[in-house]
Design a protein around this motif. Structure first.
Motif, PDB file in Angstrom:
ATOM      1  N   GLN A  42       3.016  -9.303   1.443  1.00 48.68           N
ATOM      2  CA  GLN A  42       2.043  -9.622   0.374  1.00 48.68           C
ATOM      3  C   GLN A  42       0.743  -9.133   0.388  1.00 48.68           C
ATOM      4  O   GLN A  42       0.179  -9.209   1.639  1.00 48.68           O
ATOM      5  CB  GLN A  42       2.110 -11.199  -0.167  1.00 48.68           C
ATOM      6  CG  GLN A  42       3.382 -11.607  -0.305  1.00 48.68           C
ATOM      7  CD  GLN A  42       3.392 -13.184  -0.740  1.00 48.68           C
ATOM      8  OE1 GLN A  42       2.411 -13.667  -0.928  1.00 48.68           O
ATOM      9  NE2 GLN A  42       4.521 -13.833  -0.627  1.00 48.68           N
ATOM     10  N   LEU A  43       0.090  -8.952  -0.749  1.00 47.42           N
ATOM     11  CA  LEU A  43      -1.631  -8.487  -0.869  1.00 47.42           C
ATOM     12  C   LEU A  43      -2.132  -9.594  -1.475  1.00 47.42           C
ATOM     13  O   LEU A  43      -1.604 -10.028  -2.664  1.00 47.42           O
ATOM     14  CB  LEU A  43      -1.513  -7.282  -1.427  1.00 47.42           C
ATOM     15  CG  LEU A  43      -1.000  -6.028  -1.103  1.00 47.42           C
ATOM     16  CD1 LEU A  43      -1.264  -4.729  -2.025  1.00 47.42           C
ATOM     17  CD2 LEU A  43      -1.225  -5.849   0.264  1.00 47.42           C
ATOM     18  N   VAL A  44      -3.256 -10.246  -0.911  1.00 51.07           N
ATOM     19  CA  VAL A  44      -3.961 -11.300  -1.591  1.00 51.07           C
ATOM     20  C   VAL A  44      -5.501 -11.092  -1.833  1.00 51.07           C
ATOM     21  O   VAL A  44      -6.036 -10.599  -0.646  1.00 51.07           O
ATOM     22  CB  VAL A  44      -3.501 -12.609  -0.541  1.00 51.07           C
ATOM     23  CG1 VAL A  44      -4.715 -13.786  -0.931  1.00 51.07           C
ATOM     24  CG2 VAL A  44      -2.318 -13.037  -0.162  1.00 51.07           C
ATOM     25  N   GLU A 101       5.248   0.852  -2.107  1.00 47.72           N
ATOM     26  CA  GLU A 101       4.006   0.271  -2.953  1.00 47.72           C
ATOM     27  C   GLU A 101       4.120  -1.155  -3.076  1.00 47.72           C
ATOM     28  O   GLU A 101       4.959  -1.411  -3.406  1.00 47.72           O
ATOM     29  CB  GLU A 101       3.791   1.407  -3.890  1.00 47.72           C
ATOM     30  CG  GLU A 101       2.518   0.963  -4.752  1.00 47.72           C
ATOM     31  CD  GLU A 101       2.515   1.701  -5.889  1.00 47.72           C
ATOM     32  OE1 GLU A 101       3.527   2.041  -6.655  1.00 47.72           O
ATOM     33  OE2 GLU A 101       1.213   2.666  -6.228  1.00 47.72           O
ATOM     34  N   LEU A 102       2.881  -1.612  -2.776  1.00 52.09           N
ATOM     35  CA  LEU A 102       2.536  -2.909  -3.230  1.00 52.09           C
ATOM     36  C   LEU A 102       1.443  -3.144  -4.103  1.00 52.09           C
ATOM     37  O   LEU A 102       0.502  -2.569  -3.822  1.00 52.09           O
ATOM     38  CB  LEU A 102       2.744  -3.945  -2.056  1.00 52.09           C
ATOM     39  CG  LEU A 102       3.853  -4.394  -1.398  1.00 52.09           C
ATOM     40  CD1 LEU A 102       3.836  -5.038   0.059  1.00 52.09           C
ATOM     41  CD2 LEU A 102       4.856  -4.954  -2.031  1.00 52.09           C
ATOM     42  N   TRP A 103       1.379  -4.360  -4.902  1.00 59.83           N
ATOM     43  CA  TRP A 103       0.274  -4.763  -5.765  1.00 59.83           C
ATOM     44  C   TRP A 103      -0.095  -6.160  -5.386  1.00 59.83           C
ATOM     45  O   TRP A 103       0.829  -6.921  -5.069  1.00 59.83           O
ATOM     46  CB  TRP A 103       0.454  -4.469  -7.367  1.00 59.83           C
ATOM     47  CG  TRP A 103       0.586  -3.042  -7.637  1.00 59.83           C
ATOM     48  CD1 TRP A 103       1.996  -2.182  -7.621  1.00 59.83           C
ATOM     49  CD2 TRP A 103      -0.301  -2.107  -7.996  1.00 59.83           C
ATOM     50  NE1 TRP A 103       1.736  -1.103  -8.124  1.00 59.83           N
ATOM     51  CE2 TRP A 103       0.102  -0.717  -8.540  1.00 59.83           C
ATOM     52  CE3 TRP A 103      -1.687  -2.316  -8.154  1.00 59.83           C
ATOM     53  CZ2 TRP A 103      -0.343   0.077  -8.702  1.00 59.83           C
ATOM     54  CZ3 TRP A 103      -2.276  -1.080  -8.589  1.00 59.83           C
ATOM     55  CH2 TRP A 103      -1.728   0.005  -8.728  1.00 59.83           C
ATOM     56  N   GLY A 104      -1.446  -6.425  -5.604  1.00 60.67           N
ATOM     57  CA  GLY A 104      -1.859  -7.609  -5.659  1.00 60.67           C
ATOM     58  C   GLY A 104      -1.669  -8.182  -7.003  1.00 60.67           C
ATOM     59  O   GLY A 104      -1.456  -7.742  -7.750  1.00 60.67           O
ATOM     60  N   TYR A 150      -9.080  -6.339 -11.664  1.00 59.27           N
ATOM     61  CA  TYR A 150      -9.050  -5.486 -10.267  1.00 59.27           C
ATOM     62  C   TYR A 150      -8.179  -5.655  -9.409  1.00 59.27           C
ATOM     63  O   TYR A 150      -7.406  -6.995  -9.244  1.00 59.27           O
ATOM     64  CB  TYR A 150     -10.334  -5.526  -9.361  1.00 59.27           C
ATOM     65  CG  TYR A 150     -11.667  -4.594 -10.179  1.00 59.27           C
ATOM     66  CD1 TYR A 150     -12.022  -5.447 -11.218  1.00 59.27           C
ATOM     67  CD2 TYR A 150     -12.073  -3.414  -9.505  1.00 59.27           C
ATOM     68  CE1 TYR A 150     -13.139  -4.679 -11.680  1.00 59.27           C
ATOM     69  CE2 TYR A 150     -12.966  -3.080 -10.192  1.00 59.27           C
ATOM     70  CZ  TYR A 150     -13.664  -3.571 -11.496  1.00 59.27           C
ATOM     71  OH  TYR A 150     -14.548  -2.741 -12.002  1.00 59.27           O
ATOM     72  N   TYR A 151      -7.056  -4.674  -9.217  1.00 58.57           N
ATOM     73  CA  TYR A 151      -5.603  -4.977  -8.306  1.00 58.57           C
ATOM     74  C   TYR A 151      -6.096  -4.109  -7.012  1.00 58.57           C
ATOM     75  O   TYR A 151      -6.264  -3.197  -7.010  1.00 58.57           O
ATOM     76  CB  TYR A 151      -4.727  -4.343  -9.166  1.00 58.57           C
ATOM     77  CG  TYR A 151      -4.269  -5.063 -10.416  1.00 58.57           C
ATOM     78  CD1 TYR A 151      -4.960  -4.574 -11.524  1.00 58.57           C
ATOM     79  CD2 TYR A 151      -3.534  -6.225 -10.655  1.00 58.57           C
ATOM     80  CE1 TYR A 151      -4.635  -5.535 -12.973  1.00 58.57           C
ATOM     81  CE2 TYR A 151      -3.091  -6.831 -11.693  1.00 58.57           C
ATOM     82  CZ  TYR A 151      -3.704  -6.351 -13.048  1.00 58.57           C
ATOM     83  OH  TYR A 151      -3.600  -6.937 -14.090  1.00 58.57           O
ATOM     84  N   CYS A 152      -5.411  -4.814  -6.208  1.00 58.86           N
ATOM     85  CA  CYS A 152      -5.435  -4.329  -4.789  1.00 58.86           C
ATOM     86  C   CYS A 152      -4.171  -3.403  -4.738  1.00 58.86           C
ATOM     87  O   CYS A 152      -3.061  -3.980  -5.260  1.00 58.86           O
ATOM     88  CB  CYS A 152      -5.545  -5.444  -3.528  1.00 58.86           C
ATOM     89  SG  CYS A 152      -5.281  -4.587  -2.006  1.00 58.86           S
ATOM     90  N   ASN A 153      -3.980  -2.312  -4.090  1.00 55.93           N
ATOM     91  CA  ASN A 153      -3.017  -1.566  -3.995  1.00 55.93           C
ATOM     92  C   ASN A 153      -2.711  -1.131  -2.637  1.00 55.93           C
ATOM     93  O   ASN A 153      -3.581  -0.645  -1.859  1.00 55.93           O
ATOM     94  CB  ASN A 153      -2.824  -0.450  -4.933  1.00 55.93           C
ATOM     95  CG  ASN A 153      -2.010   0.791  -4.574  1.00 55.93           C
ATOM     96  OD1 ASN A 153      -1.945   1.478  -3.790  1.00 55.93           O
ATOM     97  ND2 ASN A 153      -0.765   0.515  -5.503  1.00 55.93           N
ATOM     98  N   ALA A 154      -1.679  -1.119  -1.914  1.00 61.57           N
ATOM     99  CA  ALA A 154      -1.216  -0.463  -0.803  1.00 61.57           C
ATOM    100  C   ALA A 154       0.079   0.317  -0.966  1.00 61.57           C
ATOM    101  O   ALA A 154       0.967   0.058  -1.412  1.00 61.57           O
ATOM    102  CB  ALA A 154      -0.979  -1.656   0.270  1.00 61.57           C
ATOM    103  N   GLU A 155      -0.131   1.500  -0.387  1.00 59.81           N
ATOM    104  CA  GLU A 155       1.126   2.273  -0.089  1.00 59.81           C
ATOM    105  C   GLU A 155       1.579   2.634   1.281  1.00 59.81           C
ATOM    106  O   GLU A 155       0.681   2.864   2.368  1.00 59.81           O
ATOM    107  CB  GLU A 155       0.695   3.615  -0.767  1.00 59.81           C
ATOM    108  CG  GLU A 155       0.332   3.452  -2.118  1.00 59.81           C
ATOM    109  CD  GLU A 155      -0.230   4.953  -2.838  1.00 59.81           C
ATOM    110  OE1 GLU A 155      -0.053   5.878  -1.961  1.00 59.81           O
ATOM    111  OE2 GLU A 155      -0.447   4.821  -4.142  1.00 59.81           O
ATOM    112  N   THR A 208      -2.150   3.944   2.773  1.00 63.45           N
ATOM    113  CA  THR A 208      -3.403   4.058   1.883  1.00 63.45           C
ATOM    114  C   THR A 208      -3.605   2.638   1.206  1.00 63.45           C
ATOM    115  O   THR A 208      -2.546   2.168   1.054  1.00 63.45           O
ATOM    116  CB  THR A 208      -3.007   5.222   0.957  1.00 63.45           C
ATOM    117  OG1 THR A 208      -2.931   6.141   1.477  1.00 63.45           O
ATOM    118  CG2 THR A 208      -4.290   5.015  -0.169  1.00 63.45           C
ATOM    119  N   MET A 209      -4.818   2.275   1.298  1.00 66.01           N
ATOM    120  CA  MET A 209      -5.080   0.908   0.622  1.00 66.01           C
ATOM    121  C   MET A 209      -6.471   1.294  -0.610  1.00 66.01           C
ATOM    122  O   MET A 209      -7.043   2.178  -0.110  1.00 66.01           O
ATOM    123  CB  MET A 209      -5.625  -0.095   1.667  1.00 66.01           C
ATOM    124  CG  MET A 209      -4.534  -0.569   2.505  1.00 66.01           C
ATOM    125  SD  MET A 209      -5.293  -1.901   3.575  1.00 66.01           S
ATOM    126  CE  MET A 209      -4.789  -3.287   2.455  1.00 66.01           C
ATOM    127  N   GLY A 210      -6.204   0.480  -1.681  1.00 68.04           N
ATOM    128  CA  GLY A 210      -7.338   0.994  -2.538  1.00 68.04           C
ATOM    129  C   GLY A 210      -7.259  -0.096  -3.767  1.00 68.04           C
ATOM    130  O   GLY A 210      -6.670  -1.124  -3.586  1.00 68.04           O
TER     131      GLY A 210
END
Length: 122
Positions: free
Chosen positions: A3-5, A110-113, A93-98, A33-35
């Motif tokens: 999970q992204l928190v 891919e995941l989203w906060g 604003y959303y955190c993203n990870a790929e 990648t994180m963004g």
């Protein structure tokens, strides 16, 4: 489960600063990648800034020179430092990870906060 928190959103006056943090939790081996993305009502989600595992960064033209993205690969965290904030920076604003690889060698594409609201207003 990965999970992204996110944390760090809030209300800030124009010209002020705010820092957003995002931590990926779970049995993670690596993240490509994180963004950070942002979205306002009626508009598409747009990239704000991203950084690769190797440290290459990419910024939206609208935030260049004002925002700084950084990450800690060992802690699987990404931080967005926002300076000289403008009312037009107001958004969720959303955190993203790929490319998230777990210790079990499973890859999350891919995941989203959950999103954090940033409001820039006097």
């Amino acid at each position: 489960q990965v999970q992204l928190v996110e944390s760090g959103g809030g209300l800030v006056q124009p010209g002020g600063s705010l820092t957003l943090s995002c931590a990926a939790s779970g049995s993670i081996l690596s993240i490509d990648t994180m963004g950070w993305y942002r979205q306002t009502p009626g508009k598409q989600r747009e990239l704000v800034a991203s950084t690769t595992r190797g440290g290459r960064t990419n910024y939206a033209d609208s935030v260049k020179g004002r925002f700084t993205i950084s990450r800690d690969n060992a802690k699987n965290t990404v931080i967005l430092r926002m300076d000289s904030l403008k009312p037009e920076d107001t958004a969720v604003y959303y955190c993203n990870a790929e490319g998230i690889m777990t210790l079990a060698k499973y890859i999350y594409p891919e995941l989203w906060g959950q999103g954090t609201l940033v409001t820039v207003s006097s």
